[in-house]
Scaffold this motif. Structure first.
Motif, PDB file in Angstrom:
ATOM      1  N   GLY A  26       0.828  -1.205   0.000  1.00  0.00           N
ATOM      2  CA  GLY A  26       0.000   0.000   0.000  1.00  0.00           C
ATOM      3  C   GLY A  26       0.859   1.250   0.000  1.00  0.00           C
ATOM      4  O   GLY A  26       1.828   1.322  -0.746  1.00  0.00           O
ATOM      5  N   ASP A  27       0.529   2.214   0.849  1.00  0.00           N
ATOM      6  CA  ASP A  27       1.261   3.487   0.883  1.00  0.00           C
ATOM      7  C   ASP A  27       2.326   3.523   1.967  1.00  0.00           C
ATOM      8  O   ASP A  27       2.942   4.569   2.185  1.00  0.00           O
ATOM      9  N   ARG A  28       2.519   2.417   2.681  1.00  0.00           N
ATOM     10  CA  ARG A  28       3.527   2.435   3.764  1.00  0.00           C
ATOM     11  C   ARG A  28       4.924   2.567   3.181  1.00  0.00           C
ATOM     12  O   ARG A  28       5.207   2.075   2.087  1.00  0.00           O
ATOM     13  N   PRO A  29       5.827   3.253   3.930  1.00  0.00           N
ATOM     14  CA  PRO A  29       7.197   3.385   3.441  1.00  0.00           C
ATOM     15  C   PRO A  29       7.871   2.019   3.326  1.00  0.00           C
ATOM     16  O   PRO A  29       7.766   1.195   4.231  1.00  0.00           O
ATOM     17  N   LEU A  30       8.517   1.808   2.202  1.00  0.00           N
ATOM     18  CA  LEU A  30       9.109   0.491   1.916  1.00  0.00           C
ATOM     19  C   LEU A  30      10.611   0.638   1.683  1.00  0.00           C
ATOM     20  O   LEU A  30      11.049   1.594   1.034  1.00  0.00           O
ATOM     21  N   ILE A  31      11.381  -0.311   2.218  1.00  0.00           N
ATOM     22  CA  ILE A  31      12.803  -0.390   1.851  1.00  0.00           C
ATOM     23  C   ILE A  31      13.001  -1.657   1.032  1.00  0.00           C
ATOM     24  O   ILE A  31      12.749  -2.765   1.497  1.00  0.00           O
ATOM     25  N   VAL A  32      13.399  -1.468  -0.223  1.00  0.00           N
ATOM     26  CA  VAL A  32      13.723  -2.601  -1.088  1.00  0.00           C
ATOM     27  C   VAL A  32      15.193  -2.935  -0.876  1.00  0.00           C
ATOM     28  O   VAL A  32      16.056  -2.066  -1.002  1.00  0.00           O
ATOM     29  N   VAL A  33      15.470  -4.181  -0.508  1.00  0.00           N
ATOM     30  CA  VAL A  33      16.853  -4.607  -0.285  1.00  0.00           C
ATOM     31  C   VAL A  33      17.218  -5.636  -1.350  1.00  0.00           C
ATOM     32  O   VAL A  33      16.729  -6.766  -1.336  1.00  0.00           O
ATOM     33  N   SER A  85      14.336  -0.199  11.404  1.00  0.00           N
ATOM     34  CA  SER A  85      13.283  -0.227  12.433  1.00  0.00           C
ATOM     35  C   SER A  85      11.993   0.415  11.960  1.00  0.00           C
ATOM     36  O   SER A  85      11.990   1.558  11.513  1.00  0.00           O
ATOM     37  N   GLY A  86      10.920  -0.345  12.072  1.00  0.00           N
ATOM     38  CA  GLY A  86       9.589   0.160  11.749  1.00  0.00           C
ATOM     39  C   GLY A  86       9.220   0.124  10.277  1.00  0.00           C
ATOM     40  O   GLY A  86       8.085   0.413   9.918  1.00  0.00           O
ATOM     41  N   TYR A  87      10.143  -0.207   9.418  1.00  0.00           N
ATOM     42  CA  TYR A  87       9.860  -0.224   7.970  1.00  0.00           C
ATOM     43  C   TYR A  87       9.336  -1.574   7.486  1.00  0.00           C
ATOM     44  O   TYR A  87       9.664  -2.617   8.046  1.00  0.00           O
ATOM     45  N   ASP A  88       8.563  -1.522   6.402  1.00  0.00           N
ATOM     46  CA  ASP A  88       8.299  -2.723   5.619  1.00  0.00           C
ATOM     47  C   ASP A  88       9.538  -2.940   4.749  1.00  0.00           C
ATOM     48  O   ASP A  88      10.015  -1.988   4.131  1.00  0.00           O
ATOM     49  N   VAL A  89      10.046  -4.158   4.726  1.00  0.00           N
ATOM     50  CA  VAL A  89      11.241  -4.448   3.933  1.00  0.00           C
ATOM     51  C   VAL A  89      10.902  -5.520   2.901  1.00  0.00           C
ATOM     52  O   VAL A  89      10.190  -6.484   3.198  1.00  0.00           O
ATOM     53  N   ARG A 110      15.339  -9.624   9.808  1.00  0.00           N
ATOM     54  CA  ARG A 110      14.335  -9.639  10.888  1.00  0.00           C
ATOM     55  C   ARG A 110      14.982  -9.260  12.204  1.00  0.00           C
ATOM     56  O   ARG A 110      14.370  -8.601  13.037  1.00  0.00           O
ATOM     57  N   ARG A 111      16.244  -9.633  12.379  1.00  0.00           N
ATOM     58  CA  ARG A 111      16.976  -9.292  13.604  1.00  0.00           C
ATOM     59  C   ARG A 111      17.182  -7.778  13.717  1.00  0.00           C
ATOM     60  O   ARG A 111      17.488  -7.268  14.769  1.00  0.00           O
ATOM     61  N   ARG A 112      17.070  -7.057  12.607  1.00  0.00           N
ATOM     62  CA  ARG A 112      17.335  -5.617  12.625  1.00  0.00           C
ATOM     63  C   ARG A 112      16.090  -4.758  12.818  1.00  0.00           C
ATOM     64  O   ARG A 112      16.101  -3.574  12.500  1.00  0.00           O
ATOM     65  N   GLY A 113      15.025  -5.360  13.292  1.00  0.00           N
ATOM     66  CA  GLY A 113      13.878  -4.578  13.754  1.00  0.00           C
ATOM     67  C   GLY A 113      12.898  -4.101  12.691  1.00  0.00           C
ATOM     68  O   GLY A 113      12.076  -3.229  12.968  1.00  0.00           O
ATOM     69  N   ALA A 114      12.943  -4.655  11.500  1.00  0.00           N
ATOM     70  CA  ALA A 114      11.963  -4.271  10.476  1.00  0.00           C
ATOM     71  C   ALA A 114      10.560  -4.658  10.953  1.00  0.00           C
ATOM     72  O   ALA A 114      10.387  -5.646  11.664  1.00  0.00           O
ATOM     73  N   ALA A 115       9.555  -3.849  10.574  1.00  0.00           N
ATOM     74  CA  ALA A 115       8.175  -4.138  10.977  1.00  0.00           C
ATOM     75  C   ALA A 115       7.703  -5.420  10.308  1.00  0.00           C
ATOM     76  O   ALA A 115       6.964  -6.218  10.876  1.00  0.00           O
ATOM     77  N   CYS A 116       8.169  -5.604   9.063  1.00  0.00           N
ATOM     78  CA  CYS A 116       7.693  -6.726   8.275  1.00  0.00           C
ATOM     79  C   CYS A 116       8.713  -6.979   7.167  1.00  0.00           C
ATOM     80  O   CYS A 116       9.153  -6.042   6.507  1.00  0.00           O
ATOM     81  N   VAL A 117       9.141  -8.209   6.996  1.00  0.00           N
ATOM     82  CA  VAL A 117      10.086  -8.521   5.923  1.00  0.00           C
ATOM     83  C   VAL A 117       9.452  -9.536   4.981  1.00  0.00           C
ATOM     84  O   VAL A 117       9.067 -10.623   5.400  1.00  0.00           O
ATOM     85  N   ARG A 118       9.323  -9.141   3.708  1.00  0.00           N
ATOM     86  CA  ARG A 118       8.818 -10.068   2.695  1.00  0.00           C
ATOM     87  C   ARG A 118       9.951 -10.357   1.708  1.00  0.00           C
ATOM     88  O   ARG A 118      10.918  -9.602   1.643  1.00  0.00           O
TER      89      ARG A 118
END
Ligand code: 5GP
Ligand code: MG
Length: 185
Positions: A26-33, A85-89, A110-118
């Motif tokens: 959706g509109d949540r801030p995303l970090i693409v890794v 921390s707090g990001y969708d990744v 996941r160990r680095r505190g992301a809100a959600c990792v897909r």
């Protein structure tokens, strides 16, 4: 080389993947890794189809050495990552083979505190998985053959091909022979 997926087929797959990702983020801030080096072309094509605030970062993973076509020991480097921390990744890799690379990287993220990792992979090789995790998004299922192009290499070469091709056994053997001849002067 035998073409497995044309650039048109790849583009259609990435369009489909980007719609799936946008649908869940959706509109949540995303970090693409992205996972260097094989995912560079995929990341470039995918991020240009995502909406909303997107950051891009890269990690490095390698389980192949030179002319090997089966995985060796896994090496990871994550020092370029921002604070998650707090990001969708969204972890993006070229191919899910045994699955060890994706599993190890997902644990680290996941160990680095992301809100959600897909996780998203362009390709999944059939009948090769050695882990229980599954990628959340898969572009294409492919047979158990060694592929190059669209970011994927053999012995450092062929990442630049705009399509995905199967490298035949004779081509692999010829590259190895040339490599040995070069090494022996
Ligand atoms: P896994 O840890 O899932 O076994 O391996 C994933 C990594 O192995 C991928 O990121 C990719 O770098 C490499 N890999 C697996 N299969 C292939 C293949 O058919 N061709 C190429 N070029 N790399 C592959
Ligand atoms: Mg890789």
């Amino acid at each position: 080389m035998r073409v497995l997926l044309t650039s048109e087929q790849l583009a259609a797959g990435i369009e489909r993947l980007s719609r799936q990702v946008s649908g869940s983020v959706g509109d949540r801030p995303l970090i693409v890794v992205g996972v260097l080096t094989g995912s560079i072309v995929l990341v470039a094509d995918l991020i240009r189809r995502l909406e909303g605030p997107v950051q891009v970062s890269m990690v490095w993973a390698s389980s192949y050495r030179g002319t090997a076509t089966r995985p060796g020991e896994l090496e990871l480097r994550l020092d370029l990552l921002p604070d998650l921390s707090g990001y969708d990744v969204l972890l993006v890799d070229d191919i899910f083979d045994t699955g060890h690379t994706l599993e190890a990287l997902l644990d680290e993220l996941r160990r680095r505190g992301a809100a959600c990792v897909r996780s998203l992979v362009l390709l999944r090789k059939q009948g090769r998985a050695e882990v229980t995790i599954e990628p959340d998004y898969v572009g294409f299922e492919i047979p158990d053959e060694f592929v190059v192009g669209y970011g994927l290499d053999f012995d450092g070469v062929w990442r630049h091909l705009p399509y995905l091709a199967v490298l035949e056994e004779e081509e692999i053997a010829a590259t190895r022979a040339a490599r040995n001849a070069h090494a022996n002067g």
